[in-house]
Design a protein around this motif. Structure first.
Motif, PDB file in Angstrom:
ATOM      1  N   LEU A  76     -12.883  30.966 -51.258  1.00 33.29           N
ATOM      2  CA  LEU A  76     -13.947  30.015 -51.602  1.00 33.29           C
ATOM      3  C   LEU A  76     -13.558  29.207 -52.838  1.00 33.29           C
ATOM      4  CD1 LEU A  76     -17.209  32.119 -51.069  1.00 33.29           C
ATOM      5  CD2 LEU A  76     -16.309  30.287 -49.621  1.00 33.29           C
ATOM      6  N   THR A  77     -12.940  29.865 -53.806  1.00 36.96           N
ATOM      7  CA  THR A  77     -12.506  29.162 -55.007  1.00 36.96           C
ATOM      8  C   THR A  77     -11.548  28.038 -54.668  1.00 36.96           C
ATOM      9  OG1 THR A  77     -12.775  31.168 -56.326  1.00 36.96           O
ATOM     10  CG2 THR A  77     -11.397  29.438 -57.255  1.00 36.96           C
ATOM     11  N   ALA A  78     -10.626  28.306 -53.763  1.00 36.14           N
ATOM     12  CA  ALA A  78      -9.669  27.272 -53.338  1.00 36.14           C
ATOM     13  C   ALA A  78     -10.398  26.091 -52.707  1.00 36.14           C
ATOM     14  CB  ALA A  78      -8.660  27.869 -52.363  1.00 36.14           C
ATOM     15  N   LYS A  79     -11.407  26.379 -51.911  1.00 33.12           N
ATOM     16  CA  LYS A  79     -12.167  25.299 -51.262  1.00 33.12           C
ATOM     17  C   LYS A  79     -12.946  24.482 -52.291  1.00 33.12           C
ATOM     18  CE  LYS A  79     -12.674  27.595 -46.797  1.00 33.12           C
ATOM     19  NZ  LYS A  79     -11.855  26.596 -46.087  1.00 33.12           N
ATOM     20  N   VAL A  89     -10.997  34.772 -39.895  1.00 31.00           N
ATOM     21  CA  VAL A  89     -10.221  35.305 -38.762  1.00 31.00           C
ATOM     22  C   VAL A  89      -8.778  35.580 -39.169  1.00 31.00           C
ATOM     23  CG1 VAL A  89     -11.630  34.259 -36.950  1.00 31.00           C
ATOM     24  CG2 VAL A  89      -9.758  32.946 -37.958  1.00 31.00           C
ATOM     25  N   GLY A  90      -8.541  35.868 -40.451  1.00 30.07           N
ATOM     26  CA  GLY A  90      -7.182  36.151 -40.898  1.00 30.07           C
ATOM     27  C   GLY A  90      -7.125  36.198 -42.413  1.00 30.07           C
ATOM     28  N   GLU A  91      -5.906  36.401 -42.935  1.00 30.14           N
ATOM     29  CA  GLU A  91      -5.708  36.578 -44.364  1.00 30.14           C
ATOM     30  C   GLU A  91      -5.426  35.278 -45.103  1.00 30.14           C
ATOM     31  OE1 GLU A  91      -6.097  39.326 -46.142  1.00 30.14           O
ATOM     32  OE2 GLU A  91      -6.767  40.346 -44.340  1.00 30.14           O
ATOM     33  N   ALA A  92      -4.943  34.256 -44.403  1.00 32.04           N
ATOM     34  CA  ALA A  92      -4.577  33.015 -45.070  1.00 32.04           C
ATOM     35  C   ALA A  92      -5.828  32.281 -45.552  1.00 32.04           C
ATOM     36  CB  ALA A  92      -3.771  32.118 -44.128  1.00 32.04           C
ATOM     37  N   ILE A  93      -5.642  31.427 -46.557  1.00 35.33           N
ATOM     38  CA  ILE A  93      -6.772  30.677 -47.098  1.00 35.33           C
ATOM     39  C   ILE A  93      -7.437  29.853 -46.020  1.00 35.33           C
ATOM     40  CG2 ILE A  93      -7.331  28.722 -48.611  1.00 35.33           C
ATOM     41  CD1 ILE A  93      -5.517  29.852 -50.699  1.00 35.33           C
ATOM     42  N   GLY A  94      -6.641  29.267 -45.119  1.00 34.99           N
ATOM     43  CA  GLY A  94      -7.200  28.435 -44.052  1.00 34.99           C
ATOM     44  C   GLY A  94      -7.907  29.205 -42.960  1.00 34.99           C
ATOM     45  N   ASP A  95      -7.874  30.540 -43.032  1.00 32.75           N
ATOM     46  CA  ASP A  95      -8.512  31.355 -42.002  1.00 32.75           C
ATOM     47  C   ASP A  95      -9.973  31.672 -42.322  1.00 32.75           C
ATOM     48  OD1 ASP A  95      -6.222  31.426 -40.473  1.00 32.75           O
ATOM     49  OD2 ASP A  95      -5.474  33.255 -41.390  1.00 32.75           O
ATOM     50  N   LEU A  96     -10.503  31.078 -43.377  1.00 34.64           N
ATOM     51  CA  LEU A  96     -11.932  31.161 -43.687  1.00 34.64           C
ATOM     52  C   LEU A  96     -12.487  29.749 -43.589  1.00 34.64           C
ATOM     53  CD1 LEU A  96     -14.255  33.104 -44.836  1.00 34.64           C
ATOM     54  CD2 LEU A  96     -13.788  31.958 -47.012  1.00 34.64           C
TER      55      LEU A  96
END
Length: 386
Positions: free
Chosen positions: A200-203, A360-367
């Motif tokens: 979320l911080t990255a977003k 659906v995964g561990e990468a930042i883009g998977d949220l």
């Protein structure tokens, strides 16, 4: 003078499995310079040869042939779209549902026995009794005693799931009038709170917001370190205290610092706690009371992270955390690690709480922000639109 050609010792393979020594080629040039691709004895520097001998090998292996420089390297695959990642992440849930539905519809004409079997299948997939009944009643009204296929059922499933989820598919809105906007993250142990905070911080950073993190899980040094790693990765400050320090005091200090520095968003991590531990839930209430001494409207969002692999237990978590912490929205994580993704439908039907994000995964883009239609198509196996 002997005219026999000089021989060389057999290599490692030959010494292990037999084989005669091979004649040394007459036109071989002496190895004056080591080849970058040659890992044989002549190319190895003395210290490497000594290390090989110390390891118990009397002779190094024979040199490997040079690697061709003109080998074509396949280009990297293009990054997958969110729809593709969502479909892959929900594959277990989708495969479980579609295979079970296919097993039920072994005959074409729809009768009561088939409807009862379908209802059991949908309930077993954690979709909830209400959703299962709605789908079977719809099929009874439209297709009873008529030809019906597994595809017909999947389409009905996708439409019903979308209708249940559409009202709760709500983006998380950051109210710019509340500065800092305080987000409190709650959930049981291992539900993915800290990782979700990092994503979320990255977003938020990408959207141009300033963020301050508070490492409120003061019981576990590893949790603090994990949040600090996310802070470094996102280039944001993390407020910490020694292990065992009062979490409510840390939350208070974090909000105060954000107010003084004009920070847009504060995200407060909390220790994972089982919903049936009264004393731990009481501590969570204390954190909220102390935060409100600094800002009586905070926290402005209390997000409950749910591990999809817990299945039906997630219903109980939503109920208790909502009572104790005033949950305002949900984040469902680890949908890629379970065949029980249907639990999200049951939660939406029972509680009607906003679902902000799914992972659906561990990468930042998977949220990503939750979309009802995309989720419904993915879990029903009917495809999705990009």
């Amino acid at each position: 003078m002997s005219t026999d050609k000089p021989t060389r010792k057999p290599g490692l393979w030959g010494r292990l499995f037999g084989g005669e020594a091979k004649p040394e080629p007459q036109d071989r040039k002496p190895d004056t310079e080591p080849d970058a691709h040659n890992v044989g004895p002549d190319a190895a520097p003395p210290e490497m040869q000594a290390e090989w001998v110390r390891a118990g090998h009397p002779n190094p292996p024979e040199a490997e042939p040079p690697v061709p420089v003109d080998v074509e390297v396949e280009p990297e695959a293009a990054p997958k779209s969110w729809i593709e990642r969502l479909g892959a992440g929900l594959k277990r849930s989708s495969d479980n549902l579609t295979s079970s539905i296919g097993a039920v519809f072994i005959k074409k004409r729809l009768d009561e026995t088939t409807l009862a079997d379908l209802e059991d299948t949908l309930i077993a997939a954690d979709l909830g009794i209400d959703t299962a009944l709605a789908i079977t009643e719809r099929l009874r009204a439209e297709k009873f005693d008529k030809d019906v296929s597994a595809e017909d059922v999947r389409l009905a499933l996708a439409e019903e799931v979308a209708s249940v989820l559409a009202p709760v598919a709500t983006p998380l809105e950051i109210d710019a009038g509340k500065k800092p906007f305080v987000i409190l993250m709650v959930g049981v142990n291992g539900s993915g709170k800290t990782t979700t905070i990092g994503k979320l911080t990255a977003k938020f950073k990408a959207a141009g917001k300033s963020v301050l993190l508070a490492a409120g899980d003061t019981f576990r040094a590893a949790a603090v370190e994990q949040l600090q790693v996310w802070g470094q990765r996102n280039e944001v400050e993390v407020v910490t205290r020694p292990t065992g320090a009062d979490a409510s005091g840390l939350a208070f200090d974090a909000v105060a610092r954000a107010q003084e520095e004009g920070t847009d968003i504060v995200i407060i991590d909390t220790a994972g706690r089982l919903q049936n531990r009264t004393e731990l839930m009481d501590e969570l209430e204390k954190i909220i009371r102390v935060i409100r001494k600094r800002d009586e409207t905070a926290p402005h969002a209390t997000l409950l992270t749910l591990d999809a692999t817990t299945g039906q237990n997630a219903l109980n978590q939503v109920e208790i955390f909502s009572q104790k912490a005033g949950v305002t929205g949900l984040v469902m994580t680890k949908l890629d690690g379970t065949a029980r993704g249907g639990i999200l439908v049951a939660i939406a039907k029972k509680f009607g709480l906003p679902i902000h994000y799914i992972g659906v995964g561990e990468a930042i883009g998977d949220l990503e922000s939750f979309n009802a239609d995309d989720f419904a198509r993915a879990i029903a196996g009917t495809g999705g639109k990009d």
